[in-house]
Design a protein around this motif. Structure first.
Motif, short mmCIF file in Angstrom:
data_model
loop_
_atom_site.label_atom_id
_atom_site.label_comp_id
_atom_site.label_asym_id
_atom_site.label_seq_id
_atom_site.Cartn_x
_atom_site.Cartn_y
_atom_site.Cartn_z
N GLY A 104 -2.41 18.41 15.90
CA GLY A 104 -1.44 17.69 16.93
C GLY A 104 -2.35 15.74 16.10
O GLY A 104 -1.57 15.42 17.27
N PHE A 105 -2.34 16.05 15.19
CA PHE A 105 -2.60 14.38 15.03
C PHE A 105 -1.10 13.72 14.14
O PHE A 105 -1.25 14.26 13.16
CB PHE A 105 -3.62 13.89 14.57
N HIS A 106 -1.96 12.97 13.81
CA HIS A 106 -0.99 11.43 12.57
C HIS A 106 -1.84 11.42 11.57
O HIS A 106 -2.67 10.11 11.99
CB HIS A 106 -0.01 10.40 13.82
N ALA A 107 -1.70 12.07 10.45
CA ALA A 107 -3.10 11.27 9.35
C ALA A 107 -2.09 10.79 8.53
O ALA A 107 -1.31 11.28 8.33
CB ALA A 107 -3.27 12.89 9.29
N ILE A 108 -2.80 9.76 8.74
CA ILE A 108 -2.32 8.64 6.90
C ILE A 108 -3.32 8.56 6.00
O ILE A 108 -4.35 8.24 6.33
CB ILE A 108 -1.78 7.15 7.58
N LEU A 128 1.03 -0.94 -0.22
CA LEU A 128 0.17 -0.18 0.01
C LEU A 128 0.92 1.15 -0.13
O LEU A 128 2.02 1.36 0.17
CB LEU A 128 -1.11 0.06 1.33
N HIS A 129 0.05 2.28 -1.12
CA HIS A 129 1.09 3.46 -0.70
C HIS A 129 0.60 4.35 0.13
O HIS A 129 -1.30 4.22 0.18
CB HIS A 129 1.21 4.15 -2.31
N MET A 130 0.67 5.55 0.56
CA MET A 130 0.37 6.42 1.98
C MET A 130 0.78 7.64 2.22
O MET A 130 2.46 7.84 1.87
CB MET A 130 -0.16 5.60 2.81
N ALA A 131 -0.05 8.37 1.94
CA ALA A 131 0.04 9.85 2.27
C ALA A 131 0.10 10.08 3.83
O ALA A 131 -0.56 9.82 4.12
CB ALA A 131 -0.30 10.91 1.66
N GLN A 132 0.91 10.61 4.07
CA GLN A 132 0.95 10.25 5.70
C GLN A 132 1.32 12.56 6.09
O GLN A 132 2.43 12.75 5.72
CB GLN A 132 1.63 9.68 6.74
N LEU A 170 -3.28 8.78 16.39
CA LEU A 170 -3.70 8.18 14.38
C LEU A 170 -4.81 8.62 14.01
O LEU A 170 -5.90 8.33 14.31
CB LEU A 170 -3.25 6.53 13.94
N VAL A 171 -5.10 9.16 12.78
CA VAL A 171 -6.34 9.13 12.37
C VAL A 171 -6.12 8.49 10.68
O VAL A 171 -5.01 9.08 9.57
CB VAL A 171 -6.60 10.48 12.14
#
Length: 324
Positions: free
Chosen positions: A51-55, A16-20, A26-27
């Protein structure tokens, strides 16, 4: 807007490719059709700043993620399995899952089936609904002259041939015609997600705008065109080819409720609102989602909600996440 990081990860047996972007709780952001992780570009930056880790992954079959060959590998359960594996590989106990269009359907199912891994859910456009009384292939209308777009999408090779003939024109027409830029919808408004004549393709009746909508920069359109020029449309269309299979498997979960905190947003001009009974379905969501904290209508926005109204969506998501 800060640039997001792009990475690859092996999850549930596929790449899987992901943008983060960002660090913190984690969101996961799940896109729809025809989109990729780039559809969440505005949310990645805003959530990171909050303040979140967005993926945002390219879901299986999309963008730079792997595209399994078999049609039957694109059920909702397959994609929920990808998300569970993704949370595991990231070393997290759980995540908040957010989705638009098909991503909303997947987000609801993820929260329904694995509340231990998905502690909250936010859905854009597609509401949580009970199991239909019959399979979608029987439920959605079709005659000798016309059929619902899902029937057209379900025929292997048919929509691919049309959409891949001119990928840029496909995106211009679908994105514009399902957006709030069309204006107030009536029976004569072209709808890419409605009834269409059997005699032609889906794009034939759609508007090709002389200018792109203000929310879609030429460079962003380039990103989507480039991604689908490489992957093609087959992976995304295979989700529709599993509608009946999803319905069959859903019988095992009949009666389950989404018991985690939930948020629902829909554009005032979303194409889905034109479907008969949709307003009643949205109004009846609390029976399936007892912890629904809010159900909001976004003025003048259409189906591509997180792209069309990023400020509204970002503010609503951040408020929801901070209240968890």
């Amino acid at each position: 807007m800060s640039a997001y990081r792009q990475t690859f990860i092996e999850a549930n047996g596929i790449r899987l490719h992901m943008a983060q972007q960002g660090d913190g709780p984690l969101v996961l952001l799940c896109h729809g059709f025809p989109e990729t992780s780039h559809a969440w570009r505005h949310q990645l930056a805003a959530l990171a700043q909050a303040g979140f880790h967005a993926i945002a992954p390219d879901l299986r079959g999309y963008g730079s993620s792997e595209c399994p060959t078999a049609i039957e590998q694109y059920t909702t359960l397959d994609v929920v399995g990808d998300l569970v594996a993704l949370v595991d590989i990231l070393g997290e106990r759980n995540a908040v899952v957010v989705g638009n269009d098909w991503g909303a359907t997947i987000a609801w199912q993820a929260a329904l089936l694995r509340p231990d891994r998905f502690r909250a859910v936010a859905a854009l456009g597609v509401p949580m609904m009970g199991r239909a009384p019959m399979a979608p292939s029987r439920l959605f209308p079709q005659t000798d002259q016309a059929w619902f777009y899902t029937h057209y999408f379900s025929e292997p090779g048919l929509a691919e041939s049309e959409f891949e003939r001119d990928v840029r024109a496909t995106f211009r027409k679908i994105y514009f015609s399902a957006s709030g830029d069309v204006g107030t919808r009536d029976a004569n408004t072209p709808n890419p997600f409605g009834l269409m004549p059997r005699s032609g393709g889906l794009l034939d009746s759609l508007i090709d705008p002389p200018l792109l909508p203000a929310w879609l920069a030429p460079t962003d359109l380039d990103q989507f065109v480039r991604a689908f020029s490489i992957s093609g449309f087959r992976g995304g269309l295979n989700y529709y080819r599993n509608l009946d299979r999803n319905w069959e498997m859903q019988s095992a979960f009949e009666g389950l409720l989404v018991k985690v905190p939930s948020l629902y947003l829909v554009g005032e001009r979303d194409t889905g609102l034109a479907m008969p009974g949709m307003h009643e379905i949205i109004g009846g969501m609390p029976q399936f989602v007892p912890k629904l904290s809010a159900s909001r209508v976004v003025p003048q926005a259409g189906h591509w909600l997180q792209q069309e109204a990023p400020d509204f969506v970002n503010a609503a998501l951040i408020e929801f996440l901070r209240e968890l």
